[in-house]
Design a protein around this motif. Sequence first.
Motif, PDB file in Angstrom:
ATOM      1  N   ILE A 101     -53.677 -13.066 -40.364  1.00  0.00           N
ATOM      2  CA  ILE A 101     -55.007 -12.580 -39.885  1.00  0.00           C
ATOM      3  C   ILE A 101     -55.785 -13.732 -39.098  1.00  0.00           C
ATOM      4  CG2 ILE A 101     -56.941 -11.185 -39.929  1.00  0.00           C
ATOM      5  CD1 ILE A 101     -55.581  -9.972 -42.767  1.00  0.00           C
ATOM      6  N   TYR A 102     -56.279 -13.758 -38.009  1.00  0.00           N
ATOM      7  CA  TYR A 102     -57.191 -14.729 -37.308  1.00  0.00           C
ATOM      8  C   TYR A 102     -58.352 -14.058 -37.386  1.00  0.00           C
ATOM      9  CZ  TYR A 102     -53.190 -17.776 -36.103  1.00  0.00           C
ATOM     10  OH  TYR A 102     -51.895 -18.497 -35.931  1.00  0.00           O
ATOM     11  N   ALA A 103     -59.509 -14.241 -37.705  1.00  0.00           N
ATOM     12  CA  ALA A 103     -60.602 -13.572 -37.943  1.00  0.00           C
ATOM     13  C   ALA A 103     -61.863 -14.188 -37.006  1.00  0.00           C
ATOM     14  CB  ALA A 103     -61.017 -13.123 -39.318  1.00  0.00           C
ATOM     15  N   ARG A 110     -49.830 -29.448 -43.728  1.00  0.00           N
ATOM     16  CA  ARG A 110     -50.108 -28.983 -42.415  1.00  0.00           C
ATOM     17  C   ARG A 110     -49.587 -27.746 -41.911  1.00  0.00           C
ATOM     18  NH1 ARG A 110     -49.558 -34.872 -39.302  1.00  0.00           N
ATOM     19  NH2 ARG A 110     -51.625 -35.948 -40.055  1.00  0.00           N
ATOM     20  N   ALA A 111     -48.544 -27.673 -40.831  1.00  0.00           N
ATOM     21  CA  ALA A 111     -48.272 -26.551 -39.953  1.00  0.00           C
ATOM     22  C   ALA A 111     -47.776 -25.651 -41.110  1.00  0.00           C
ATOM     23  CB  ALA A 111     -47.360 -26.836 -38.924  1.00  0.00           C
ATOM     24  N   GLY A 112     -47.615 -24.306 -40.633  1.00  0.00           N
ATOM     25  CA  GLY A 112     -47.324 -23.271 -41.407  1.00  0.00           C
ATOM     26  C   GLY A 112     -45.922 -22.335 -40.607  1.00  0.00           C
ATOM     27  N   VAL A 113     -46.306 -22.400 -39.312  1.00  0.00           N
ATOM     28  CA  VAL A 113     -45.522 -21.437 -38.301  1.00  0.00           C
ATOM     29  C   VAL A 113     -44.667 -22.003 -37.513  1.00  0.00           C
ATOM     30  CG1 VAL A 113     -45.888 -19.437 -36.928  1.00  0.00           C
ATOM     31  CG2 VAL A 113     -47.546 -19.788 -38.620  1.00  0.00           C
ATOM     32  N   SER A 141     -50.464 -19.001 -50.908  1.00  0.00           N
ATOM     33  CA  SER A 141     -51.420 -18.687 -49.641  1.00  0.00           C
ATOM     34  C   SER A 141     -52.151 -19.957 -49.153  1.00  0.00           C
ATOM     35  CB  SER A 141     -52.366 -17.754 -50.112  1.00  0.00           C
ATOM     36  OG  SER A 141     -51.845 -16.386 -50.656  1.00  0.00           O
ATOM     37  N   ARG A 142     -52.274 -19.953 -47.824  1.00  0.00           N
ATOM     38  CA  ARG A 142     -53.076 -20.961 -47.114  1.00  0.00           C
ATOM     39  C   ARG A 142     -54.263 -20.331 -46.287  1.00  0.00           C
ATOM     40  NH1 ARG A 142     -54.700 -26.224 -47.018  1.00  0.00           N
ATOM     41  NH2 ARG A 142     -54.235 -27.204 -45.094  1.00  0.00           N
ATOM     42  N   TYR A 143     -55.441 -20.683 -46.678  1.00  0.00           N
ATOM     43  CA  TYR A 143     -56.435 -20.057 -45.863  1.00  0.00           C
ATOM     44  C   TYR A 143     -57.496 -20.935 -45.258  1.00  0.00           C
ATOM     45  CZ  TYR A 143     -55.873 -15.588 -48.515  1.00  0.00           C
ATOM     46  OH  TYR A 143     -55.319 -14.296 -49.016  1.00  0.00           O
ATOM     47  N   GLY A 194     -64.696 -28.192 -37.568  1.00  0.00           N
ATOM     48  CA  GLY A 194     -63.208 -28.397 -38.176  1.00  0.00           C
ATOM     49  C   GLY A 194     -62.807 -26.981 -39.019  1.00  0.00           C
ATOM     50  N   TRP A 195     -61.590 -27.256 -39.512  1.00  0.00           N
ATOM     51  CA  TRP A 195     -61.136 -26.266 -40.350  1.00  0.00           C
ATOM     52  C   TRP A 195     -60.863 -26.641 -41.714  1.00  0.00           C
ATOM     53  CZ3 TRP A 195     -56.329 -23.166 -38.315  1.00  0.00           C
ATOM     54  CH2 TRP A 195     -56.539 -22.306 -37.206  1.00  0.00           C
ATOM     55  N   LEU A 196     -61.897 -25.845 -42.488  1.00  0.00           N
ATOM     56  CA  LEU A 196     -61.645 -26.221 -44.195  1.00  0.00           C
ATOM     57  C   LEU A 196     -60.535 -25.559 -44.436  1.00  0.00           C
ATOM     58  CD1 LEU A 196     -63.018 -27.120 -46.809  1.00  0.00           C
ATOM     59  CD2 LEU A 196     -64.425 -25.252 -46.696  1.00  0.00           C
ATOM     60  N   PRO A 254     -55.606 -26.006 -33.940  1.00  0.00           N
ATOM     61  CA  PRO A 254     -54.514 -25.209 -34.708  1.00  0.00           C
ATOM     62  C   PRO A 254     -54.328 -23.802 -34.526  1.00  0.00           C
ATOM     63  CG  PRO A 254     -56.295 -25.931 -36.277  1.00  0.00           C
ATOM     64  CD  PRO A 254     -56.424 -26.738 -34.864  1.00  0.00           C
ATOM     65  N   THR A 255     -55.379 -23.441 -33.730  1.00  0.00           N
ATOM     66  CA  THR A 255     -55.598 -21.948 -33.486  1.00  0.00           C
ATOM     67  C   THR A 255     -54.369 -21.130 -33.042  1.00  0.00           C
ATOM     68  OG1 THR A 255     -57.674 -22.591 -32.990  1.00  0.00           O
ATOM     69  CG2 THR A 255     -57.115 -20.139 -32.986  1.00  0.00           C
ATOM     70  N   GLY A 256     -53.468 -21.864 -32.237  1.00  0.00           N
ATOM     71  CA  GLY A 256     -52.236 -21.063 -31.859  1.00  0.00           C
ATOM     72  C   GLY A 256     -51.009 -21.548 -32.625  1.00  0.00           C
ATOM     73  N   ALA A 257     -51.145 -22.247 -33.669  1.00  0.00           N
ATOM     74  CA  ALA A 257     -49.827 -22.763 -34.240  1.00  0.00           C
ATOM     75  C   ALA A 257     -49.182 -23.629 -33.435  1.00  0.00           C
ATOM     76  CB  ALA A 257     -49.042 -21.816 -35.096  1.00  0.00           C
ATOM     77  N   LYS A 258     -49.335 -24.194 -32.821  1.00  0.00           N
ATOM     78  CA  LYS A 258     -48.618 -24.903 -31.690  1.00  0.00           C
ATOM     79  C   LYS A 258     -48.233 -26.547 -31.874  1.00  0.00           C
ATOM     80  CE  LYS A 258     -47.794 -21.487 -29.181  1.00  0.00           C
ATOM     81  NZ  LYS A 258     -46.723 -20.976 -30.398  1.00  0.00           N
ATOM     82  N   ALA A 276     -62.034 -17.480 -39.438  1.00  0.00           N
ATOM     83  CA  ALA A 276     -61.018 -17.450 -40.954  1.00  0.00           C
ATOM     84  C   ALA A 276     -59.927 -17.143 -40.514  1.00  0.00           C
ATOM     85  CB  ALA A 276     -61.661 -16.582 -41.889  1.00  0.00           C
ATOM     86  N   LEU A 277     -58.953 -17.633 -41.236  1.00  0.00           N
ATOM     87  CA  LEU A 277     -57.277 -17.469 -41.191  1.00  0.00           C
ATOM     88  C   LEU A 277     -56.888 -17.353 -42.341  1.00  0.00           C
ATOM     89  CD1 LEU A 277     -54.634 -17.454 -39.628  1.00  0.00           C
ATOM     90  CD2 LEU A 277     -54.853 -20.059 -39.537  1.00  0.00           C
ATOM     91  N   ALA A 278     -56.098 -16.195 -42.693  1.00  0.00           N
ATOM     92  CA  ALA A 278     -55.375 -16.009 -43.843  1.00  0.00           C
ATOM     93  C   ALA A 278     -53.765 -16.244 -43.405  1.00  0.00           C
ATOM     94  CB  ALA A 278     -55.483 -14.463 -44.050  1.00  0.00           C
ATOM     95  N   SER A 279     -53.319 -17.339 -43.979  1.00  0.00           N
ATOM     96  CA  SER A 279     -51.924 -17.557 -43.831  1.00  0.00           C
ATOM     97  C   SER A 279     -51.244 -17.595 -45.025  1.00  0.00           C
ATOM     98  CB  SER A 279     -51.700 -18.825 -42.957  1.00  0.00           C
ATOM     99  OG  SER A 279     -50.570 -19.294 -42.565  1.00  0.00           O
ATOM    100  N   GLN A 280     -50.055 -18.163 -45.184  1.00  0.00           N
ATOM    101  CA  GLN A 280     -49.212 -18.195 -46.378  1.00  0.00           C
ATOM    102  C   GLN A 280     -48.030 -19.166 -46.323  1.00  0.00           C
ATOM    103  OE1 GLN A 280     -46.493 -14.296 -45.789  1.00  0.00           O
ATOM    104  NE2 GLN A 280     -48.667 -13.985 -45.181  1.00  0.00           N
ATOM    105  N   ARG A 281     -47.336 -19.391 -47.502  1.00  0.00           N
ATOM    106  CA  ARG A 281     -46.362 -20.472 -47.451  1.00  0.00           C
ATOM    107  C   ARG A 281     -45.119 -19.520 -47.845  1.00  0.00           C
ATOM    108  NH1 ARG A 281     -48.891 -22.420 -44.305  1.00  0.00           N
ATOM    109  NH2 ARG A 281     -49.765 -24.930 -44.147  1.00  0.00           N
ATOM    110  N   SER A 282     -45.508 -18.523 -48.696  1.00  0.00           N
ATOM    111  CA  SER A 282     -44.282 -17.832 -49.727  1.00  0.00           C
ATOM    112  C   SER A 282     -44.874 -16.349 -50.007  1.00  0.00           C
ATOM    113  CB  SER A 282     -43.928 -18.420 -50.698  1.00  0.00           C
ATOM    114  OG  SER A 282     -44.736 -18.756 -51.710  1.00  0.00           O
TER     115      SER A 282
HETATM  116  C1  PHB Z   1     -50.983 -22.730 -41.681  1.00  0.00           C
HETATM  117  O1  PHB Z   1     -50.413 -21.851 -42.363  1.00  0.00           O
HETATM  118  O2  PHB Z   1     -51.564 -23.771 -41.739  1.00  0.00           O
HETATM  119  C2  PHB Z   1     -51.454 -22.407 -40.424  1.00  0.00           C
HETATM  120  C3  PHB Z   1     -50.880 -21.066 -39.565  1.00  0.00           C
HETATM  121  C4  PHB Z   1     -51.357 -20.513 -38.426  1.00  0.00           C
HETATM  122  C5  PHB Z   1     -52.014 -21.478 -37.474  1.00  0.00           C
HETATM  123  C6  PHB Z   1     -52.460 -22.767 -38.345  1.00  0.00           C
HETATM  124  C7  PHB Z   1     -51.952 -23.005 -39.487  1.00  0.00           C
HETATM  125  O3  PHB Z   1     -52.383 -20.964 -36.516  1.00  0.00           O
END
Ligand code: PHB
Length: 389
Positions: free
Chosen positions: A199-201, A44-47, A218-220, A183-185, A292-296, A208-214
């Motif tokens: 990056i939120y695109a 689930r969450a990352g931020v 990566s988490r996209y 939904g978010w895949l 999840p867009t704001g990571a809240k 699209a969202l480019a996120s990460q754990r380390s």
């Molecule tokens: C995630 O890394 O899973 C993540 C990050 C930012 C978000 C939502 C999910 O807004």
Amino acid sequence: MKRQVAIIGAGPAGLLLGHLLKSEGIDCVVLERQSPDYVLSRIRAGVLEQGTVAMMERLGLDARMKAEGLPHDGFNLADGERLIRIDIKALTGKQVMVYGQTEMTRDLMDAREARGLEVIYQASDVALHDIESDTPSVTYTKDGAEHRIEARIIVGCDGFHGPSRQAIPASVARHFERVYPFGWLGILSDVPPCNHELIYANHERGFALASQRSHTRSRYYVDVPLTEKVEDWSDDRIWDELAIRLGPDAAAHITRGPSLEKSIAPLRSYVFEPMRHGSLLLCGDAAHIVPPTGAKGLNLAASDVHYAAEALIAFFGRNDAEAVISYSDKALARVWKSERFSWSLTRLMHRFPEDGPFERRMQVAELDYIASSEAAQRSIAENYVGLPV
Ligand code: PHB
Ligand code: RFL
């Protein structure tokens, strides 16, 4: 069994609250339907907001987070070719912490024994009784036997599908809901992130969202219509889509790899009022959902827990019943602000099927304004890093 507090749900909200109460000498027990491994398998969450990090610090459970988490000074909004950087450090003096919910949950789980926090896993048929009285109880089944816990207060930290919210009578319940048409895949992969910050695109093909754990994981995400099935998305198809939506600069730095996890999460805004009824308090996803867009989501669960712990410490320490009564209003004031931010960022960064050229021009105008105004950027930064509790 008799306890001061019975907590239902051992997700991040339930475990955080359990540890906070325990550290103040309040006698509590946590009941969880799943096994520890199952809870840790949910990606689930990352931020994490600064306030969430501070709660782990207060518990003295921040060592691994400090060693392995990645503090971020900013994040980015992409719209086609344009990249707008929100410098949260410069604008607020604060940072966010990239550290997976799974890892935070593991840290809280690992500390159970040393701190004497009792968590009963694989408790089925959990049911709440007499919540309008001063002597509520919870029953559950474990290994074929039925058990009852008598408590003074029950706290429902059992997520969106748990039984706690349902125990509040329909005559007092108020529901506020917005369901989104996508939904978010998500894909998790052991590859280096394409960018050092998120990056939120907003692309014409979708979000699209480019996120990460380390540095190596990566988490996209891409948004997809709710009719899509995860089986129809091969890893290659997701990587191809990400390369288009994230834009050429990010695409040039995407490293592809096999997925460790792949799932579709529907997007929803939801608030349940009140967050307290009688001797029952609700915390986290049990009371509200944000897209999840704001990571809240996780961070809001943590701020609820902060207010709930404060109320229960006052109640058990000073016999302050008013502290428990005012919990709902205090928590909801912050909940609604996070709901607003998550909703507005979702609106700004996604292409809704019902939108026409007017709505798109509104998005472009807002992104233009954000790109050109420090005040607008500060407002976003302040919300992203977390409003004060
Ligand atoms: C995630 O890394 O899973 C993540 C990050 C930012 C978000 C939502 C999910 O807004
Ligand atoms: P949880 O984590 O759902 O935990 C509830 C626990 O209660 C248990 N339970 C029961 N126990 C006993 N009896 C029953 N009958 C029970 N029914 C349920 C469940 O097994 C579970 O262990 O709720 P909690 O603790 O309130 O935590 C909320 C967060 O999990 C949630 O808000 C976040 O994950 C949302 N979220 C994000 N939040 C952030 O702050 N930042 C992010 O970057 C972020 N990204 C996300 C997210 C959620 C996502 N999904 C899949 C919904 C990304 C995604 C994709």
